[in-house]
Design a protein around this motif. Structure first.
Motif, mmCIF file in Angstrom:
data_model
loop_
_atom_site.group_PDB
_atom_site.id
_atom_site.type_symbol
_atom_site.label_atom_id
_atom_site.label_comp_id
_atom_site.label_asym_id
_atom_site.label_seq_id
_atom_site.Cartn_x
_atom_site.Cartn_y
_atom_site.Cartn_z
ATOM 1 N N ASP A 287 -17.290 11.264 -12.272
ATOM 2 C CA ASP A 287 -18.234 10.861 -13.110
ATOM 3 C C ASP A 287 -18.110 10.877 -14.768
ATOM 4 N N THR A 318 -16.682 0.734 -13.535
ATOM 5 C CA THR A 318 -17.019 -0.548 -13.016
ATOM 6 C C THR A 318 -17.594 -1.105 -14.411
ATOM 7 N N GLU A 319 -18.265 -2.397 -14.214
ATOM 8 C CA GLU A 319 -18.862 -3.238 -15.480
ATOM 9 C C GLU A 319 -20.092 -2.376 -15.719
ATOM 10 N N THR A 320 -20.784 -2.064 -14.685
ATOM 11 C CA THR A 320 -22.120 -1.330 -14.962
ATOM 12 C C THR A 320 -21.977 -0.097 -15.743
ATOM 13 N N GLU A 321 -20.840 0.782 -15.195
ATOM 14 C CA GLU A 321 -20.735 1.945 -15.645
ATOM 15 C C GLU A 321 -20.201 1.929 -17.544
ATOM 16 N N VAL A 323 -21.015 -0.769 -19.215
ATOM 17 C CA VAL A 323 -22.261 -1.171 -20.242
ATOM 18 C C VAL A 323 -23.082 -0.145 -20.448
ATOM 19 N N ARG A 324 -23.236 0.985 -19.354
ATOM 20 C CA ARG A 324 -24.122 2.065 -19.830
ATOM 21 C C ARG A 324 -23.596 2.994 -20.560
ATOM 22 N N ARG A 325 -22.490 3.262 -20.529
ATOM 23 C CA ARG A 325 -21.807 4.159 -21.672
ATOM 24 C C ARG A 325 -21.335 3.701 -22.962
ATOM 25 N N LYS A 329 -20.169 -4.980 -23.072
ATOM 26 C CA LYS A 329 -19.320 -5.416 -21.927
ATOM 27 C C LYS A 329 -17.855 -5.240 -22.172
#
Length: 569
Positions: A287, A318-321, A323-325, A329
């Motif tokens: 993580d 991943t793309e989501t991770e 974008v979150r951190r 993009k």
RNA sequence: CGGGGUGUGGCGCAGCCUGGUAGCGCGUCUGGUUUGGGACCAGGAUGUCGGAGGUUCGAAUCCUCUCACCCCGACCA
């Protein structure tokens, strides 16, 4: 062997499933037929080739002092649980249960079984060293089987395991196998190179791969033409740049780079060299997000990256991770102004850069004139995490690296005590004290060798077998066998004499037009062809042509046998 | 597993968009002509159109599900 009594089912067109030359030719020449994904039947002609390869391997293994054994293909789970590999192998291992619901696997390799033999049978240093080998069917449930028998799920492997009383002995056993492998591949007529390699899942200390040089190879190998340095690109060390980093010369600048997510595009837009750009690769371990920094013209080496302290094992974010951190993009991410908790590891080449270009963590923007120490902190780690490229200095300091493609046909490992320790394989030394056995393991992909040989030896007409692998040495082609008594008599006689002389001859006695017979004999790649025809017999001659020869040579009929035998060497 | 693609006689493919009951080349079988580089002529055989369900008077063709295979990425001899 008469073709009329053999099984030649050649194809003019290769099945659409096959893309690689060797795969297409193996199907067209009817060497193999597919049963399912990664599963192949060896047809009569193909099996002859396979047996030839096995014979050379056996001769050289025996000559090197190894002893042939034959272990079960199906193995109990308990052995694998002892070494912990029941879990390590994961889905690559085909598992099954017997009627008592006990777990088994179809052996992907045999370290566990042989170590079990060793711990039961080897008592004393007097029994050492010893090397057991077998030629056996393995099953590995590959993620993506491809290229026919090149990467099949079920395949034939020669695997050998050496046991020694100490490190010195292991080194000698390893060397003996290394030399035997070099002799095997040389005898088989392959152009190959032994390269230093990563030890991977098998484990151990030293390791070399034997790579058959071919553009279609799945491995990249780095070698130095002016020295004997050669290594798999996975392992080949990229040297740190000798010059220290220059000071900042430019101011930090945000540049508009819409739609340019690749370094190549950004460099082209800004008119700067690709080598002045930096790409950030986001990876995750437990993580925790890491950014790995590489020069735009370099590629990440995952084997090396996994050796960064605290990063093993890692996966790509991943793309989501991302974008979150990073609130941005992929394609525009970079190391400037990010959460300090994100670990940054820079390749040596990046650490030496000044005034570079990287993502701005804002969609559509990059930063130019970026400098460590001024615009962002020094990276947490500076290490070799990239693949070497052609032109890099050789790690031995004796020249410049080149890159070639290779097909891995053999691999030798000095295992040490990894398995003997896990499984308690000990012997008593001269002092009567128990010591762990020093192990080595050595594999050759027997079925793969056949494919690799074709990959390296073919032309527009088909396979061109190196003689030691050819299913038959001579193609005897009579022209007009079914209508000319003279041709029939002469061809029959020559056939008989060749067989009496022990020459493996494929006698094309079919009632086919000459073109068909020539095409088939060339497709299946027999090294020598002899043509008997009415035309030739009138002059008292038969024709000889080597598979690689541009034209035929006329031999006086009386001398034909002797001349052909001379060609066979 | 993610992305892309393909399933139609043994092999290579067309037909599918725009439903009307399956076609071409190679191979194969029979007969004939041919015979030094994958011959020619005539005649024949081989298909539950990957599978299941649905829509429809009617499905290779449209819809849904499913299976298999191939190609590109992480595994390895």
């Amino acid at each position: 062997m008469r073709v009329s009594r053999y099984f030649l089912a050649t194809l003019k067109e290769a099945p659409a499933e096959a893309e690689l030359v060797s795969h297409r030719l193996m199907l067209r020449a009817c060497l193999i037929r597919r049963l399912g994904s990664g599963l192949y039947t060896w047809m009569p002609l193909g099996l002859r080739v396979l047996r030839k390869v096995e014979a050379v391997i056996r001769e050289e293994m025996n000559a090197a002092g190894a002893l042939e054994v034959f272990m079960p293909a199906v193995q109990p789970a308990e052995l694998w649980q002892e070494t912990g590999r029941w879990d390590v192998f994961g889905p690559l291992m085909l598992r099954m249960k017997d009627r008592h619901e006990r777990d088994f696997c179809f052996g992907p390799t045999h370290e566990e079984v042989i170590t079990d033999i060793a711990r039961r049978e080897i008592r004393s240093y007097r029994q050492l060293p010893v090397n057991f080998y077998q030629i056996q069917t393995k099953f590995r449930d590959e993620i993506r089987p491809r290229f026919g028998v090149m990467r099949a799920r079920e395949f034939s492997m020669k695997d050998a395991y050496s046991f020694d009383a100490g490190k010195t002995g292991l080194a000698a056993s390893y060397r003996r196998m290394y030399d035997a492998y070099a002799r095997i591949f040389t005898r088989l007529g392959l152009r190959f190179r032994a390269v230093a390699a990563d030890t991977g899942a098998i484990g151990g200390s030293a390791s070399h791969e034997f790579q058959v040089i071919a553009d279609s190879g799945e491995d990249a190998i780095a070698f130095c033409p002016t020295s004997d340095y050669a290594a798999n690109v996975e392992l080949a060390e990229a040297m740190a740049p000798p010059a220290p980093r220059a000071g900042p010369a430019r101011a930090l600048e945000k540049v508009f780079t819409p739609g340019r997510t690749r370094c190549e595009d950004v460099a082209a837009l800004l008119g700067v060299p690709l080598a002045s750009t930096v790409k950030a690769i986001a990876v995750v371990h437990d993580d925790a997000l890491w950014l790995l920094l590489l020069r735009g013209d370099h590629a990440l080496n995952e084997v090396k990256a996994s050796k960064l302290p605290g990063l093993e094992p890692f996966r790509f974010a991943t793309e989501t991770e991302i974008v979150r951190r990073l609130a941005c993009k992929p394609g525009y991410i970079g190391p400037v102004g990010i959460d300090p908790a994100i670990r940054i590891a820079a390749d040596h080449s990046v650490a030496a850069m000044a005034d570079f270009v990287c993502g701005a963590n804002e969609e559509g923007y990059h930063l130019a004139g970026v400098n460590f120490g001024r615009d962002l902190p020094e990276p947490h780690f500076v290490a070799d995490i990239r693949n070497v490229v052609a032109g890099d200095p050789s790690p031995d300091g004796k020249g410049v690296l080149e890159i070639a493609r290779g097909i891995e046909v053999g691999h030798v490992f000095a295992l040490g005590t990894k398995y003997s320790e896990a499984m308690g394989a000990r012997f008593l030394d001269e002092q009567g004290q128990p010591q762990l056995l020093e192990m080595g393991c050595y594999g050759i992909g027997v079925t793969r060798v056949v494919a690799a040989a074709i990959e390296q030896n073919n032309d527009a007409r088909g396979i061109v077998w190196p003689a030691p692998m050819a299913p038959f040495q001579v193609a005897l082609v009579p022209v007009g066998y079914h209508k000319s008594a003279e041709v029939r008599a002469a061809a029959d006689e020559l056939h008989r004499k060749l067989e009496e002389a022990g020459v493996e001859t494929l006698f094309d006695d079919r009632d086919e037009r000459p073109g068909v017979m020539f095409a088939d004999m060339e497709l299946i790649g027999l090294p020598h062809r002899v043509v008997v025809s009415e035309r030739g017999l009138k002059e008292g001659r038969v024709e000889y042509q080597g598979r690689r020869d541009a034209s035929a040579e006329k031999l006086p009929r009386a001398e034909a046998l002797a001349r052909i035998l001379a060609r066979l060497g």
